[in-house]
Design a protein around this motif. Structure first.
Motif, PDB file in Angstrom:
ATOM      1  N   SER A   5      40.636  -7.082 -42.660  1.00 34.19           N
ATOM      2  CA  SER A   5      39.570  -6.284 -42.052  1.00 34.19           C
ATOM      3  C   SER A   5      40.111  -4.912 -41.687  1.00 34.19           C
ATOM      4  O   SER A   5      41.296  -4.765 -41.374  1.00 34.19           O
ATOM      5  CB  SER A   5      39.025  -6.976 -40.797  1.00 34.19           C
TER       6      SER A   5
ATOM      7  N   ARG B 140      41.883 -10.726 -36.713  1.00 30.20           N
ATOM      8  CA  ARG B 140      40.994  -9.634 -36.321  1.00 30.20           C
ATOM      9  C   ARG B 140      40.481  -9.773 -34.893  1.00 30.20           C
ATOM     10  O   ARG B 140      40.529  -8.815 -34.101  1.00 30.20           O
ATOM     11  CB  ARG B 140      39.797  -9.571 -37.275  1.00 30.20           C
TER      12      ARG B 140
ATOM     13  N   GLN C  83      42.256 -11.132 -41.611  1.00 26.94           N
ATOM     14  CA  GLN C  83      40.974 -11.559 -41.034  1.00 26.94           C
ATOM     15  C   GLN C  83      41.165 -12.573 -39.910  1.00 26.94           C
ATOM     16  O   GLN C  83      40.458 -12.546 -38.906  1.00 26.94           O
ATOM     17  CB  GLN C  83      40.078 -12.123 -42.121  1.00 26.94           C
TER      18      GLN C  83
ATOM     19  N   GLU D 186      36.547  -3.790 -45.242  1.00 25.99           N
ATOM     20  CA  GLU D 186      37.526  -4.790 -45.643  1.00 25.99           C
ATOM     21  C   GLU D 186      38.358  -4.278 -46.814  1.00 25.99           C
ATOM     22  O   GLU D 186      37.948  -3.355 -47.529  1.00 25.99           O
ATOM     23  CB  GLU D 186      36.816  -6.082 -46.051  1.00 25.99           C
TER      24      GLU D 186
END
Length: 323
Positions: free
Chosen positions: A143, A287, A284, A307
């Motif tokens: 991300s 994140r 991710q 992303e």
């Protein structure tokens, strides 16, 4: 131009300009590496003290983007001999104030006679070898998190022509004088893939550098990108610095723009920033931890803007911009 210079090679040079990072990292021993960077520019606001603060916040940002700690600074000054020295004193006081906030010691510098004032720093930081965060580690599935709103180039350009509302200009100054230290500490605590601070090449330009350095693609959403107050209205008036327009020309062939993205929005995403936020590529699964760490350290802007993609997902383009 850089291709015409001799290649720099040394086993202790952990990061040089080959990766398009904004700072170099040199290993002294197994426990210590130094980070070296430099930045200076002409005034972008009228108030000398604020100009000094912004210049120092901008210069130390490259160290924070690598996860390092700024240690020493040397003032770089160009100043007209016939301009009041009181102005220079206020610039240096602003710089000293921001350096103190950063825990940075300004230990000297160099001054020349120049028709246009210029101020900045050469900065030395420290980090443990191997702990440095570069722009070359982003991985597909990561991300992208941005820690400051964009639009400082457009707003300060409007300010030079007395076209920026005071609220917009004050908001830009507040953003530019804010250190990236807390954001840097958060990403170091969590562990991230890559990072770059968003400055003169604009959001698109610095993301492009990350994509090239990491050999990946990226997708970002216009609606998710935080903007400084008032910047939309100014860009609709076609107010933008020349550097912003050059950024768009340079990056355009690498970007796949959705049809709904109009020319003002393209310029906005390429706006040349001063002392912008950190653009962080984070796995991710990490994140939410990063967002929580940023919040706990008082970082107000914590925008997930896109992303990282596989390198072949966009054909000959590197970045896809959606609505």
């Amino acid at each position: 131009m850089l291709r015409q210079l001799p290649a720099v090679s040394d086993p202790n040079l952990l990061v040089g300009f080959a990766s398009e990072d904004d700072a170099a990292v040199y290993r002294m021993d197994d426990d210590l590496a130094v980070i070296q960077t430099v930045d200076f520019f002409p005034p972008i606001v009228d108030e000398p003290f604020s100009y000094g603060e912004i210049a120092v916040a901008n210069a130390v940002s490259d160290v924070y983007a690598m996860g390092g700690r700024p240690l020493l600074g040397l003032n770089i000054v160009g100043f007209p001999a016939d301009l009041s020295k009181d102005v220079l004193v206020q610039i240096l006081k602003g710089g000293a104030s921001k350096a103190s906030e950063a825990g940075l010691l300004i230990v000297g510098g160099h001054t020349i006679d120049d028709k246009e004032p210029k101020y900045g720093l050469a900065v030395t930081g420290v980090i443990k070898p191997g702990a440095q965060v570069t722009n070359a580690g982003a991985r597909p599935g990561d991300s992208l998190v941005l820690t400051k709103p964009i639009g400082t180039g457009i707003i300060t350009t409007a300010g030079k022509h007395q076209q920026a509302p005071s609220q917009a200009l004050n908001g830009a100054i507040e953003a530019m004088t804010a250190l990236n230290r807390a954001a840097s500490e958060a990403m170091v605590a969590v562990g991230v893939s890559a990072c770059v601070d968003v400055t003169g090449f604009g959001l698109i330009g610095h993301l492009l550098g990350m994509a090239k350095g990491s050999d990946v693609g990226a997708r970002i959403s216009l609606s998710s990108i935080p903007l400084l107050e008032g910047v939309r209205e100014l860009i609709k008036q076609d107010i933008a610095p020349s550097g912003t327009r050059r950024n768009l020309t340079s990056a355009d062939r690498f970007v796949l723009w959705d049809p709904a993205i109009d020319d003002p929005a393209k310029l906005l995403l390429c706006d040349a920033q001063t002392s912008g936020g950190l653009l962080i590529s984070v796995p991710q699964g990490q994140r939410d931890r990063l967002l929580a760490a940023l919040e706990s350290r008082g970082v107000e802007t914590r925008a997930v803007i896109g992303e990282i993609l596989s390198p072949d997902s966009l054909g000959d383009r590197r970045i896809h911009v959606t609505e």
